[in-house]
Design an enzyme around this catalytic site. Sequence first.
Site, PDB file in Angstrom:
ATOM      1  N   HIS A  25       0.830  -1.206   0.000  1.00  0.00           N
ATOM      2  CA  HIS A  25       0.000   0.000   0.000  1.00  0.00           C
ATOM      3  C   HIS A  25       0.862   1.253   0.000  1.00  0.00           C
ATOM      4  O   HIS A  25       2.061   1.196   0.248  1.00  0.00           O
ATOM      5  CB  HIS A  25      -0.951   0.023   1.204  1.00  0.00           C
ATOM      6  CG  HIS A  25      -0.262   0.082   2.545  1.00  0.00           C
ATOM      7  ND1 HIS A  25      -0.031  -1.031   3.305  1.00  0.00           N
ATOM      8  CD2 HIS A  25       0.233   1.117   3.256  1.00  0.00           C
ATOM      9  CE1 HIS A  25       0.574  -0.682   4.433  1.00  0.00           C
ATOM     10  NE2 HIS A  25       0.751   0.627   4.417  1.00  0.00           N
ATOM     11  N   ARG A  56      -1.350  10.846   4.693  1.00  0.00           N
ATOM     12  CA  ARG A  56      -1.988  11.459   5.863  1.00  0.00           C
ATOM     13  C   ARG A  56      -3.017  12.479   5.378  1.00  0.00           C
ATOM     14  O   ARG A  56      -2.751  13.216   4.431  1.00  0.00           O
ATOM     15  CB  ARG A  56      -0.940  12.142   6.739  1.00  0.00           C
ATOM     16  CG  ARG A  56      -0.075  11.162   7.482  1.00  0.00           C
ATOM     17  CD  ARG A  56       0.923  11.895   8.386  1.00  0.00           C
ATOM     18  NE  ARG A  56       1.706  10.934   9.133  1.00  0.00           N
ATOM     19  CZ  ARG A  56       2.840  10.392   8.685  1.00  0.00           C
ATOM     20  NH1 ARG A  56       3.320  10.726   7.506  1.00  0.00           N
ATOM     21  NH2 ARG A  56       3.493   9.524   9.422  1.00  0.00           N
ATOM     22  N   GLU A  75      -3.764   3.724   1.849  1.00  0.00           N
ATOM     23  CA  GLU A  75      -4.053   3.832   3.274  1.00  0.00           C
ATOM     24  C   GLU A  75      -4.177   5.311   3.613  1.00  0.00           C
ATOM     25  O   GLU A  75      -3.226   6.074   3.448  1.00  0.00           O
ATOM     26  CB  GLU A  75      -2.916   3.216   4.092  1.00  0.00           C
ATOM     27  CG  GLU A  75      -3.048   3.455   5.591  1.00  0.00           C
ATOM     28  CD  GLU A  75      -1.776   3.093   6.354  1.00  0.00           C
ATOM     29  OE1 GLU A  75      -1.494   3.774   7.356  1.00  0.00           O
ATOM     30  OE2 GLU A  75      -1.063   2.153   5.943  1.00  0.00           O
ATOM     31  N   ASN A  82      -4.708  11.491  11.733  1.00  0.00           N
ATOM     32  CA  ASN A  82      -4.254  11.723  13.099  1.00  0.00           C
ATOM     33  C   ASN A  82      -5.270  12.629  13.785  1.00  0.00           C
ATOM     34  O   ASN A  82      -5.615  13.693  13.265  1.00  0.00           O
ATOM     35  CB  ASN A  82      -2.859  12.354  13.100  1.00  0.00           C
ATOM     36  CG  ASN A  82      -1.823  11.375  12.598  1.00  0.00           C
ATOM     37  OD1 ASN A  82      -1.715  10.267  13.098  1.00  0.00           O
ATOM     38  ND2 ASN A  82      -1.081  11.764  11.585  1.00  0.00           N
ATOM     39  N   HIS A 131       4.429   6.520   3.389  1.00  0.00           N
ATOM     40  CA  HIS A 131       5.442   5.519   3.067  1.00  0.00           C
ATOM     41  C   HIS A 131       4.928   4.556   2.017  1.00  0.00           C
ATOM     42  O   HIS A 131       3.732   4.487   1.755  1.00  0.00           O
ATOM     43  CB  HIS A 131       5.853   4.752   4.328  1.00  0.00           C
ATOM     44  CG  HIS A 131       4.712   4.032   5.001  1.00  0.00           C
ATOM     45  ND1 HIS A 131       4.008   4.571   6.043  1.00  0.00           N
ATOM     46  CD2 HIS A 131       4.151   2.823   4.764  1.00  0.00           C
ATOM     47  CE1 HIS A 131       3.061   3.734   6.427  1.00  0.00           C
ATOM     48  NE2 HIS A 131       3.124   2.652   5.658  1.00  0.00           N
ATOM     49  N   GLU A 162       8.344   0.950   4.367  1.00  0.00           N
ATOM     50  CA  GLU A 162       7.988   0.021   5.435  1.00  0.00           C
ATOM     51  C   GLU A 162       8.207  -1.398   4.927  1.00  0.00           C
ATOM     52  O   GLU A 162       7.744  -1.758   3.845  1.00  0.00           O
ATOM     53  CB  GLU A 162       6.521   0.202   5.831  1.00  0.00           C
ATOM     54  CG  GLU A 162       6.057  -0.750   6.909  1.00  0.00           C
ATOM     55  CD  GLU A 162       4.588  -0.556   7.271  1.00  0.00           C
ATOM     56  OE1 GLU A 162       4.190  -1.063   8.330  1.00  0.00           O
ATOM     57  OE2 GLU A 162       3.843   0.090   6.507  1.00  0.00           O
TER      58      GLU A 162
END
Length: 146
Positions: A5, A9, A62, A66, A80, A123
């Site tokens: 993925h 954000r 994704e 936050n 990432h 990641e």
Amino acid sequence: MRYLHTMVRVKDLDASLRFYCDLLGLQEVRRTENEAGRYTLVFLTAPRNLEQSAAERAPEVELTYNWDAEDYQGGRNFGHLAYKVDDIYAACQRFMDAGVVVNRPPRDGNMAFVRSPDGISIELLQEGRPLAPAEPWASMPNTGSW
């Protein structure tokens, strides 16, 4: 290795879902709320991916929301790239042997982060079950940010 993925954000989860789902046509496939970490993860996929087996599906998007307000500067809203690897310890060792810093070591035998030469966070996730914790990884501290 399998590309999983791309994380982005978002400041306004509802507005982002309207954009990605209502306008772009992606579908929500799973959501995780983490009260301790104060964030929500929403994974989106193209509708045709739902017809494929998990191994055949294209990478997902994704959305990371936050809960505490943050003004993302300098591309911080892009999180990432994520890949599953056959042996997370061997993968991290290859990076270290090549002079790449392992920013978040695989202390848990499951997840690590490194950065590309351009600063893109990558990641690494262990394929299948996490490996047993092992040194030097288990006691290695984080370095920098990821």
